[in-house]
Enzyme design. Sequence first.
Site, PDB file in Angstrom:
ATOM      1  N   SER A  55       0.866  -1.330   0.027  1.00 32.74           N
ATOM      2  CA  SER A  55       0.135   0.133   0.064  1.00 32.74           C
ATOM      3  C   SER A  55       0.921   1.301   0.064  1.00 32.74           C
ATOM      4  O   SER A  55       0.551   2.297  -0.356  1.00 32.74           O
ATOM      5  CB  SER A  55      -1.101  -0.034   1.010  1.00 32.74           C
ATOM      6  OG  SER A  55      -0.247   0.120   2.252  1.00 32.74           O
ATOM      7  N   GLN A  76      -4.879  -4.415 -24.839  1.00 33.99           N
ATOM      8  CA  GLN A  76      -4.441  -5.024 -23.809  1.00 33.99           C
ATOM      9  C   GLN A  76      -3.966  -4.270 -22.705  1.00 33.99           C
ATOM     10  O   GLN A  76      -4.311  -4.318 -21.410  1.00 33.99           O
ATOM     11  CB  GLN A  76      -3.333  -6.163 -24.105  1.00 33.99           C
ATOM     12  CG  GLN A  76      -4.004  -7.143 -25.031  1.00 33.99           C
ATOM     13  CD  GLN A  76      -2.668  -8.067 -25.478  1.00 33.99           C
ATOM     14  OE1 GLN A  76      -2.383  -8.879 -24.670  1.00 33.99           O
ATOM     15  NE2 GLN A  76      -2.145  -8.036 -26.689  1.00 33.99           N
ATOM     16  N   VAL A  78      -4.759  -1.073 -21.855  1.00 36.40           N
ATOM     17  CA  VAL A  78      -5.639  -0.161 -21.042  1.00 36.40           C
ATOM     18  C   VAL A  78      -6.718  -1.293 -20.116  1.00 36.40           C
ATOM     19  O   VAL A  78      -7.568  -0.560 -19.370  1.00 36.40           O
ATOM     20  CB  VAL A  78      -6.501   0.487 -21.956  1.00 36.40           C
ATOM     21  CG1 VAL A  78      -5.571   1.513 -22.711  1.00 36.40           C
ATOM     22  CG2 VAL A  78      -7.503  -0.247 -23.002  1.00 36.40           C
ATOM     23  N   ARG A  79      -6.394  -2.555 -20.218  1.00 38.64           N
ATOM     24  CA  ARG A  79      -7.491  -3.295 -19.536  1.00 38.64           C
ATOM     25  C   ARG A  79      -6.655  -3.098 -17.906  1.00 38.64           C
ATOM     26  O   ARG A  79      -7.542  -3.828 -17.095  1.00 38.64           O
ATOM     27  CB  ARG A  79      -7.314  -4.741 -20.093  1.00 38.64           C
ATOM     28  CG  ARG A  79      -7.993  -5.146 -21.189  1.00 38.64           C
ATOM     29  CD  ARG A  79      -7.897  -6.451 -21.648  1.00 38.64           C
ATOM     30  NE  ARG A  79      -8.193  -6.725 -22.873  1.00 38.64           N
ATOM     31  CZ  ARG A  79      -7.964  -7.797 -23.494  1.00 38.64           C
ATOM     32  NH1 ARG A  79      -7.290  -8.591 -23.232  1.00 38.64           N
ATOM     33  NH2 ARG A  79      -8.618  -7.799 -24.859  1.00 38.64           N
ATOM     34  N   HIS A  80      -5.661  -2.631 -17.789  1.00 34.10           N
ATOM     35  CA  HIS A  80      -5.246  -2.339 -16.279  1.00 34.10           C
ATOM     36  C   HIS A  80      -5.536  -1.126 -15.978  1.00 34.10           C
ATOM     37  O   HIS A  80      -5.482  -0.008 -16.324  1.00 34.10           O
ATOM     38  CB  HIS A  80      -3.463  -2.392 -16.340  1.00 34.10           C
ATOM     39  CG  HIS A  80      -3.205  -3.772 -16.640  1.00 34.10           C
ATOM     40  ND1 HIS A  80      -2.696  -4.568 -15.704  1.00 34.10           N
ATOM     41  CD2 HIS A  80      -2.687  -4.272 -18.154  1.00 34.10           C
ATOM     42  CE1 HIS A  80      -2.248  -5.649 -16.432  1.00 34.10           C
ATOM     43  NE2 HIS A  80      -2.197  -5.673 -17.846  1.00 34.10           N
ATOM     44  N   SER A  89      -5.550   9.865 -31.159  1.00 29.85           N
ATOM     45  CA  SER A  89      -6.921   9.350 -31.415  1.00 29.85           C
ATOM     46  C   SER A  89      -7.007   9.152 -32.796  1.00 29.85           C
ATOM     47  O   SER A  89      -6.715  10.113 -33.577  1.00 29.85           O
ATOM     48  CB  SER A  89      -8.069  10.927 -30.958  1.00 29.85           C
ATOM     49  OG  SER A  89      -9.188  10.682 -31.512  1.00 29.85           O
ATOM     50  N   ARG A  91      -9.871   9.289 -34.038  1.00 27.27           N
ATOM     51  CA  ARG A  91     -11.052  10.272 -34.568  1.00 27.27           C
ATOM     52  C   ARG A  91     -10.449  11.706 -34.909  1.00 27.27           C
ATOM     53  O   ARG A  91     -11.077  12.260 -35.917  1.00 27.27           O
ATOM     54  CB  ARG A  91     -12.067  10.491 -33.333  1.00 27.27           C
ATOM     55  CG  ARG A  91     -13.112  11.332 -33.772  1.00 27.27           C
ATOM     56  CD  ARG A  91     -13.953  11.481 -32.256  1.00 27.27           C
ATOM     57  NE  ARG A  91     -15.150  12.268 -32.352  1.00 27.27           N
ATOM     58  CZ  ARG A  91     -15.697  12.776 -31.578  1.00 27.27           C
ATOM     59  NH1 ARG A  91     -15.392  12.557 -30.209  1.00 27.27           N
ATOM     60  NH2 ARG A  91     -17.149  13.717 -31.813  1.00 27.27           N
ATOM     61  N   ARG A 192       2.369  -9.328 -17.435  1.00 24.82           N
ATOM     62  CA  ARG A 192       2.583  -8.966 -18.775  1.00 24.82           C
ATOM     63  C   ARG A 192       4.064  -9.238 -19.171  1.00 24.82           C
ATOM     64  O   ARG A 192       4.638  -9.457 -20.193  1.00 24.82           O
ATOM     65  CB  ARG A 192       2.383  -7.487 -19.066  1.00 24.82           C
ATOM     66  CG  ARG A 192       0.812  -6.923 -19.037  1.00 24.82           C
ATOM     67  CD  ARG A 192      -0.047  -7.820 -19.734  1.00 24.82           C
ATOM     68  NE  ARG A 192      -1.426  -7.584 -19.663  1.00 24.82           N
ATOM     69  CZ  ARG A 192      -2.348  -8.067 -20.357  1.00 24.82           C
ATOM     70  NH1 ARG A 192      -2.235  -9.024 -21.287  1.00 24.82           N
ATOM     71  NH2 ARG A 192      -3.656  -7.564 -20.426  1.00 24.82           N
TER      72      ARG A 192
END
Length: 260
Positions: A55, A76, A78-80, A89, A91, A192
């Site tokens: 902690s 993968q 950003v799954r963390h 982006s 976009r 990872r």
Amino acid sequence: MKVTLISHTPEPEKLVATAGKLCYSSSDIESLRDGLTDDKIKDYIKMLVSIGHESVMEHVSFTFGIEGISRACSHQLVRHRIASYSQKSQRYVNENGFEFITPPAVSAVPEAEEEYMKIISGITESYNKIAGLLTEYHKNNLIADGMDEKTALSKARKLANEDARFILPNACETKIVVTMNVRSLFNFFRHRCCNRAQWEIRDVADEMLRLCLETAPNIFCNAGASCVADGKCPEGKMSCGKMAEVRKKFAVLRGGNDNA
């Protein structure tokens, strides 16, 4: 693939040692900090790591710039969830002539590479065509709604990017800035840096760990795949079966050796 350590919490090891000592001391914080020599910091952090008191590691964060990876890899990453991300982006950035990542196995098989390149070329051509057609479509509609031509063209290009990106492949190159605290990094490395992780994100994780070790070697002294950090593999029958080999790899990364 390029990974850069952009920034980190100042004096990370001293901060962790201070936070750790505070949990078990009645002294004021300034006195605790003043009493921390380099040797005391090193010994105390190793004790914290050995007992799993993680902690206090959350007070320290590292920010990385990651370039030259695929969208498959970033999906993968950003799954963390306990992390902060800022990604290029699709976009707002036109992907005309987009860069792409080719897996080593594909490059190793000429027939596969030929098919791969053919598909990438076709997607590039189609992306540009769709983006052009949609730009014209949106521009005409915006002008019909009363917008001047120059402003309409600028907005139309952005609107075209939004929909043209739907056909872009996972191979498309991306760039991303990532910030994680140390405890999250420990978890990230456990998953990872493992041999069972996909090759691309494993390369990213290994390089991130190398940079962390340069900055805070005592904090990250046991970091790595689960078989390194915890001394055992959690994969059961799905284990790679190469724990000794993996441990030696990370021992070399730490600048030491492991005879396990």
